[in-house]
Every structure is written in C-alpha cells, then in structure tokens.
Design a protein around this motif. Sequence first.
Motif, PDB file in Angstrom:
ATOM      1  N   LEU A 126       0.427  -1.187   0.211  1.00 14.04           N
ATOM      2  CA  LEU A 126      -0.356   0.372   0.339  1.00 14.04           C
ATOM      3  C   LEU A 126       0.902   1.121  -0.157  1.00 14.04           C
ATOM      4  CD1 LEU A 126      -2.636  -0.556   2.782  1.00 14.04           C
ATOM      5  CD2 LEU A 126      -2.926  -0.782  -0.053  1.00 14.04           C
ATOM      6  N   GLN A 127       0.651   2.464  -0.957  1.00 17.19           N
ATOM      7  CA  GLN A 127       1.582   3.136  -0.976  1.00 17.19           C
ATOM      8  C   GLN A 127       0.286   4.464  -0.279  1.00 17.19           C
ATOM      9  OE1 GLN A 127       4.327   3.205  -2.703  1.00 17.19           O
ATOM     10  NE2 GLN A 127       4.393   1.567  -3.151  1.00 17.19           N
ATOM     11  N   LYS A 128      -0.313   4.016  -0.230  1.00 15.95           N
ATOM     12  CA  LYS A 128      -2.106   5.185   1.070  1.00 15.95           C
ATOM     13  C   LYS A 128      -2.713   4.761   1.755  1.00 15.95           C
ATOM     14  CE  LYS A 128      -4.363   6.947  -2.995  1.00 15.95           C
ATOM     15  NZ  LYS A 128      -5.007   8.117  -3.789  1.00 15.95           N
ATOM     16  N   PRO A 129      -2.639   4.870   2.605  1.00 19.84           N
ATOM     17  CA  PRO A 129      -4.038   4.107   2.304  1.00 19.84           C
ATOM     18  C   PRO A 129      -5.367   3.641   2.093  1.00 19.84           C
ATOM     19  CG  PRO A 129      -3.790   6.265   4.796  1.00 19.84           C
ATOM     20  CD  PRO A 129      -2.513   5.875   3.346  1.00 19.84           C
ATOM     21  N   LEU A 130      -6.715   2.913   2.255  1.00 13.86           N
ATOM     22  CA  LEU A 130      -7.642   3.155   1.336  1.00 13.86           C
ATOM     23  C   LEU A 130      -8.975   4.361   2.005  1.00 13.86           C
ATOM     24  CD1 LEU A 130      -8.038  -0.917   1.836  1.00 13.86           C
ATOM     25  CD2 LEU A 130      -6.876   0.580  -0.265  1.00 13.86           C
ATOM     26  N   GLY A 131      -8.567   4.342   3.106  1.00 13.59           N
ATOM     27  CA  GLY A 131      -9.364   5.123   3.408  1.00 13.59           C
ATOM     28  C   GLY A 131      -8.742   5.851   4.898  1.00 13.59           C
ATOM     29  N   TYR A 132      -9.731   6.900   6.093  1.00 20.77           N
ATOM     30  CA  TYR A 132      -8.999   7.902   6.147  1.00 20.77           C
ATOM     31  C   TYR A 132     -10.865   8.094   7.487  1.00 20.77           C
ATOM     32  CZ  TYR A 132      -5.362   9.225   3.142  1.00 20.77           C
ATOM     33  OH  TYR A 132      -4.774   8.796   2.433  1.00 20.77           O
ATOM     34  N   ILE A 133     -10.284   7.680   8.602  1.00 24.50           N
ATOM     35  CA  ILE A 133     -11.679   8.092   9.653  1.00 24.50           C
ATOM     36  C   ILE A 133     -11.251   9.472  10.533  1.00 24.50           C
ATOM     37  CG2 ILE A 133     -12.258   7.330  12.136  1.00 24.50           C
ATOM     38  CD1 ILE A 133     -11.344   4.578  10.799  1.00 24.50           C
TER      39      ILE A 133
END
Length: 329
Positions: free
Chosen positions: A266-273
């Motif tokens: 993963l180069q970046k998160p799939l989503g953010y909380i």
Amino acid sequence: ENMPASGSRTVRPSMLEEITLLSMKSLTPKPSNTLLYAGAGLALLEALASISLGININLLFVLTIVAALSDRILLNGALQETALKILSPQTQPKITRHEAGHFLCAYLLGCPVEGYVLSAWAALQDARFGSRSVSAGTSFFDPDLSSQIAANKVTRTSIDRYSIIVMAGIAAEAVNYGQADGGAGDEMALIAFLTNLNGGSSSNPAWNDVTIRNQARWGAMQSVLLIREYKECYDALVDALERGGSLGDCIYAIEKAGRDSGKLPLQKPLGYILERPGGLEEEWVTKLPEAESEKAEQVVAATPPPKAFDPDESLETLRGYKDELRAKL
C-alpha cells in the motif's frame, strides 16, 4: 507501512459496519451447535442400545466419557474433530479460510510465518502446536514484538500489528461466509495480551474493557480491508493450503498472485477515519480534505526513503530468526 484505514483510532460499531460492510454480529464468533446435536444423538443411541441389548445405560455413559477424555488427552481431540467434520462437511473449508486470514496478514505485515496446521492430527505431529491443545493454528514470529516484550517496552505499532494478525481469522470467515464461527480463542488471546501489558511502559492509558473492545474492532477492520485488497493473494493462499502446500509453496502462491494481479504494498491508506467537530462521531472518507491532504504530504516528504532491499542482509536476518526459533524449540 501504511495501514488500510488511517486517521482516528476510535472505531465504533457503526463505523466498523460502514467501512467493512459487515455487521458486528458477523464479526462475533458464533460456535455451531453441531457437537451439541451430535451429543444428543449419541445419548439417544446409547439409550436405545441399553433397552434392546440389556446393557446398563450408566455403564455406556461412563465409557463414553472415558473415551472422550482419552481422545482429548492422548489425541488432542482428533477423533472428536474427525466426527465433527463428517457431520459438518463445511467445517474444514472454514478452518482453512480462517487460517489463511492469519497467514496472509502476518505475511503482509512483515511477520515470518513459522508454520500452520489445519487439523488436530497435524497439530499432534508439530512441536509448535501439539503442546497447546489446538486443532488448527498459524504460528508467526514478530521479532520487534519479541524484543520489546523482553525489554518490557511494547510500542503501539507492535500492538497494532499483533491485533490485526490475531483478528484476521475472524475477519476472513466473516468476509467469506458472512459469519465467523471460529475465533473465540483469538479474541481471548488478544484480551490476554492487552491485559498483560497493564503496568508496563506500554500501558498508558491502561487497557480496560472499553479500550480492548475498540482495539479488537480496529484490528478486525484493518484485517477485512487487507483481505479484500489482496483478494487474489488470499485466494491463491487458500488453494495452496487446501493442497497441503509447504510454507514455501504458500508464500510463492501469495507472491505469484500479487505479481500476476499487479498488487504492490500500500502506497497510501485506502481511507481515513476523521473525527467530526465535538469528537462524538467519526466519518469515513476515501479522500482527505485539502487541508488534511497537505499535512499528510508534508509528513510523507519528511519521511526518509526506505532502505534499499539487500538480499544477502535479508537472508542473514532470516537465518538469525531461524537460529533463535530453533533454540526456543
């Protein structure tokens, strides 16, 4: 190093359901009643045998109890497990997919897998599992966590990594079947692990019922996202496990499926909380607002590039792990 879900660490049940598209009920282990029904059926057969053959029913009950205890003590419950799988053919595929969840997440998070077993018979022949009275399991090694426990200073990163791997079996069952049957032992392992941290330098604040439940939800959420993101790798691993593949076969299956499907770390998160104003609710977004995105880019820019991969150094490190594990065994 990126987790599938970044941002706030508070994962309420409603947020977990929104992100994973699974209900809290589906992620709560619910043992089947197959053994209960089998026991009732056996009792009925013994009663009929007692009436038709004139055998003392109390003697039959005692013999049954002795046989069950002998199976548990001498054979790790292998005979009982075999009977269960005959009565419930879907049990073995669930066990395989459960262990595949542990295996894949351990691999993705950089924890070498030491071995796996998918039956009580296999566990009897493996020194890593035979003494633990388990019928299925995946053994992994986290060198960072091991050294931190020895130093009585466990970091939150290691706690998170352990939580994801432990909850991955439950997550895999829920993703594949819509309901986790196994996994109660995994939950107890996580509870025991976090509780034992209280009093050490890693327990600030202390782990209690609320924080442990939240950590379990957080770990399950991350596991579900990892398994779905690397579905091709997971399916290939399940196939290798069903064929009784060695550790090398399983790792090769994961990596080949990853290459064939173009999967990368993963180069970046799939989503953010994100926490909403007031801190009473959270919001799940797949793209950060502009202000938050600029902060994230600044953090990435300030992060030093990863060290180039050195095959010789990696091999030497693995040899060191192997020597340490051999000494423990």
